[in-house]
Design a protein around this motif. Structure first.
Motif, mmCIF file in Angstrom:
data_model
loop_
_atom_site.group_PDB
_atom_site.id
_atom_site.type_symbol
_atom_site.label_atom_id
_atom_site.label_comp_id
_atom_site.label_asym_id
_atom_site.label_seq_id
_atom_site.Cartn_x
_atom_site.Cartn_y
_atom_site.Cartn_z
ATOM 1 N N TYR A 191 0.847 -1.203 0.000
ATOM 2 C CA TYR A 191 0.000 0.000 0.000
ATOM 3 C C TYR A 191 0.880 1.250 0.000
ATOM 4 N N ASP A 192 1.910 1.239 0.839
ATOM 5 C CA ASP A 192 2.803 2.393 0.897
ATOM 6 C C ASP A 192 3.516 2.608 -0.434
ATOM 7 N N LEU A 193 3.951 1.522 -1.055
ATOM 8 C CA LEU A 193 4.654 1.664 -2.333
ATOM 9 C C LEU A 193 3.727 2.248 -3.400
ATOM 10 N N ASP A 194 2.472 1.819 -3.416
ATOM 11 C CA ASP A 194 1.512 2.427 -4.344
ATOM 12 C C ASP A 194 1.339 3.919 -4.039
ATOM 13 N N SER A 195 1.293 4.259 -2.751
ATOM 14 C CA SER A 195 1.121 5.659 -2.363
ATOM 15 C C SER A 195 2.285 6.522 -2.811
ATOM 16 N N VAL A 196 3.473 5.938 -2.845
ATOM 17 C CA VAL A 196 4.647 6.669 -3.334
ATOM 18 C C VAL A 196 4.408 7.165 -4.756
ATOM 19 N N PHE A 197 3.948 6.285 -5.622
ATOM 20 C CA PHE A 197 3.776 6.664 -7.028
ATOM 21 C C PHE A 197 2.575 7.601 -7.210
ATOM 22 N N ILE A 198 1.550 7.409 -6.388
ATOM 23 C CA ILE A 198 0.402 8.310 -6.450
ATOM 24 C C ILE A 198 0.781 9.713 -5.996
ATOM 25 N N SER A 199 1.783 9.823 -5.092
ATOM 26 C CA SER A 199 2.122 11.104 -4.461
ATOM 27 C C SER A 199 3.145 11.930 -5.226
ATOM 28 N N ARG A 200 3.614 11.433 -6.369
ATOM 29 C CA ARG A 200 4.649 12.179 -7.110
ATOM 30 C C ARG A 200 4.169 13.563 -7.529
ATOM 31 N N ASP A 201 2.947 13.661 -8.010
ATOM 32 C CA ASP A 201 2.441 14.962 -8.448
ATOM 33 C C ASP A 201 2.311 15.920 -7.266
ATOM 34 N N GLY A 202 1.896 15.393 -6.115
ATOM 35 C CA GLY A 202 1.759 16.241 -4.934
ATOM 36 C C GLY A 202 3.091 16.796 -4.472
ATOM 37 N N LEU A 203 4.132 15.964 -4.470
ATOM 38 C CA LEU A 203 5.452 16.447 -4.077
ATOM 39 C C LEU A 203 5.995 17.423 -5.116
ATOM 40 N N ALA A 204 5.757 17.153 -6.391
ATOM 41 C CA ALA A 204 6.201 18.085 -7.439
ATOM 42 C C ALA A 204 5.530 19.443 -7.263
ATOM 43 N N SER A 205 4.226 19.453 -6.967
ATOM 44 C CA SER A 205 3.520 20.727 -6.728
ATOM 45 C C SER A 205 4.091 21.451 -5.513
ATOM 46 N N THR A 206 4.441 20.685 -4.491
ATOM 47 C CA THR A 206 5.021 21.282 -3.282
ATOM 48 C C THR A 206 6.372 21.915 -3.582
ATOM 49 N N LEU A 207 7.197 21.228 -4.357
ATOM 50 C CA LEU A 207 8.513 21.778 -4.702
ATOM 51 C C LEU A 207 8.381 22.991 -5.625
ATOM 52 N N ARG A 208 7.406 22.981 -6.505
ATOM 53 C CA ARG A 208 7.182 24.162 -7.357
ATOM 54 C C ARG A 208 6.774 25.359 -6.497
ATOM 55 N N LEU A 209 5.918 25.107 -5.513
ATOM 56 C CA LEU A 209 5.496 26.178 -4.615
ATOM 57 C C LEU A 209 6.676 26.660 -3.781
ATOM 58 N N ALA A 210 7.475 25.719 -3.281
ATOM 59 C CA ALA A 210 8.647 26.079 -2.479
ATOM 60 C C ALA A 210 9.649 26.904 -3.281
ATOM 61 N N SER A 211 9.756 26.621 -4.589
ATOM 62 C CA SER A 211 10.713 27.345 -5.424
ATOM 63 C C SER A 211 10.319 28.810 -5.615
ATOM 64 N N ARG A 212 9.061 29.138 -5.332
ATOM 65 C CA ARG A 212 8.594 30.528 -5.435
ATOM 66 C C ARG A 212 8.864 31.317 -4.154
ATOM 67 N N ALA A 213 9.243 30.630 -3.093
ATOM 68 C CA ALA A 213 9.499 31.307 -1.817
ATOM 69 C C ALA A 213 10.815 32.067 -1.871
ATOM 70 N N GLN A 214 10.975 32.982 -0.935
ATOM 71 C CA GLN A 214 12.160 33.844 -0.906
ATOM 72 C C GLN A 214 13.291 33.176 -0.141
ATOM 73 N N ALA A 215 13.603 31.955 -0.555
ATOM 74 C CA ALA A 215 14.686 31.193 0.060
ATOM 75 C C ALA A 215 15.900 31.223 -0.840
ATOM 76 N N ASP A 216 17.072 31.113 -0.222
ATOM 77 C CA ASP A 216 18.306 31.059 -0.997
ATOM 78 C C ASP A 216 18.369 29.759 -1.783
ATOM 79 N N ARG A 217 17.938 28.666 -1.163
ATOM 80 C CA ARG A 217 17.925 27.371 -1.833
ATOM 81 C C ARG A 217 17.056 26.409 -1.057
ATOM 82 N N ILE A 218 16.847 25.240 -1.651
ATOM 83 C CA ILE A 218 16.039 24.182 -1.057
ATOM 84 C C ILE A 218 16.934 22.983 -0.788
#
Length: 400
Positions: A191-218
């Motif tokens: 179940y967890d392994l299936d959730s990993v592949f289902i969650s790729r888009d969610g993590l990608a959206s999170t990283l895209r949002l994080a890249s818009r923040a005023q941080a030096d780097r991630i």
């Protein structure tokens, strides 16, 4: 067809098959005991906390379905992401690396507690909270630290582990926890392994949002199966040519990654062509959880239990071997985060202190290290100084 020869060969192979079957059954039993207590935690909502209790506010993005009660999020997969700020309290008197969970009424002087919770409505509210946290830091510490938990974690247990890491390692920056829908039950590895592949888009959206923040780097820290989710997401971003996100990521630290070496190589072939991300992999040949995972797949090693740097010597990365350390974790699957000696070594350093590799054979406090440079890969072997003194005497960095 030689029927007699066929049955003789089959009979001869039977002991080997039984041995393999025993190995698989043993692996399944070992996996069933991995982090056997992944507690479901509730928000305490204290009116106030004692002055000696440390507070670790963590910005959270959850791909889990809300439970609409004090547990906040369960194992079910959500169609949309949820955003929030969750404050974990850390008791004053405890051994570094250890988390004491409340089993009845939480006592912040003795237990880690989920002290406060705030829901943030939408991406823009979350981005505003990120930027407010970043603006409170000195410029050199404006780093977003993204944590992706591993197999068999609840929302709360992964949050507590991340808060413990931020506190004990004194990691600079703003913590961002990505909670993917693990079942939080050792029986549901698939179940967890299936959730990993289902969650790729969610993590990608999170990283895209994080890249818009005023941080030096991630910086991304991933544990166990969370490493697979992280690598798959970075591969997707690379294939999409999303350089705006990839260029903001300075380092990816993979702790005990439950990933095949061959899969890792194929992922890096894509990621490396599109980015300059520095990868650091923490390994242990004594990791029983990864030994079980490898046995289930008919393999010798997983990336996190790598036995020879030669297997990845063609890749540009740093491998840190922590096999020499013991922790309270009987499966040795969380050695880096639970070892007081390793915490003492890395606490207060940037990027776990490996960007500028120290000289070979160096000793810092009770620890020693040796360094091997094999083609593009760098291997750092850490050990308690007393155990390693004989092994490293007269040796230095080896260039191969």
């Amino acid at each position: 067809m030689d029927v007699g020869g066929y049955f003789l060969a089959a009979a001869d192979a039977l002991p080997r098959r039984l041995t393999a079957l025993r190995a698989v059954i043993g692996a399944m039993l070992a996996l069933a005991s991995v982090s056997a207590c992944a507690p479901t935690l509730r928000v305490s909502d204290f009116a106030e906390l004692p002055g000696d209790v440390a507070r670790e506010p963590v910005l959270t993005v959850s791909a889990r379905a809300p439970t609409h009660d004090a547990t906040l999020f369960g194992r079910e997969r959500a169609e949309t992401l949820s955003y929030g700020v969750h404050t974990v309290s850390v008791p004053p008197d405890r051994e570094p690396g250890r988390i004491r969970y409340p089993r009845g009424t939480p006592d912040p002087m003795r237990h880690f507690t989920l002290a406060f919770a705030e829901t943030l409505h939408g991406e823009e509210a979350f981005l505003g909270a990120l930027n407010r946290k970043l603006s409170q830091l000195d410029e050199e510490e404006r780093i977003l630290v993204v944590f992706v938990h591993g197999y068999n974690e609840t929302f709360g247990s992964g949050l507590f582990r991340f808060a413990q890491m931020m506190h004990d390692f004194e990691i600079p920056g703003v913590p961002l926890y990505f909670a993917w829908p693990s079942a939080g039950d050792p029986r549901y590895y698939a179940y967890d392994l299936d959730s990993v592949f289902i969650s790729r888009d969610g993590l990608a959206s999170t990283l895209r949002l994080a890249s818009r923040a005023q941080a030096d780097r991630i910086m991304i820290i991933a544990h166990s199966m969370g490493s697979m989710l992280t690598l798959e997401t970075l591969r997707d971003l690379s294939e999409a040519g999303d350089s705006a996100v990839l260029n903001r990521i300075g380092q990816v630290a993979l702790m005990s990654p439950d990933v095949s070496v061959d899969v890792f190589r194929s992922q890096l072939a894509t990621i490396g062509d599109a980015s300059d991300i520095d990868f650091i992999v923490f390994t242990s040949t004594r990791d029983r959880a990864l030994q079980a995972s490898a046995a289930l797949r008919g393999q010798t090693d997983r990336l996190g239990s790598l036995r020879s740097i030669e297997e990845v010597s063609d890749l540009r990365l740093t491998v840190v071997d922590v096999s020499g350390f013991d922790t309270a974790d009987p499966l040795r699957h969380s050695t880096l985060t639970m070892s007081p000696e390793l915490i003492a070594l890395f606490a207060g350093t940037r990027d776990f202190g490996v960007e500028a590799a120290p000289r070979a054979g160096a000793v810092r406090g009770p620890l020693s290290l040796s360094i091997n440079v094999v083609r593009q890969a760098t291997e750092i072997i850490l050990a308690p100084a007393a155990a390693a003194a004989g092994a490293i005497e007269g040796t230095g960095a080896r260039q191969q």
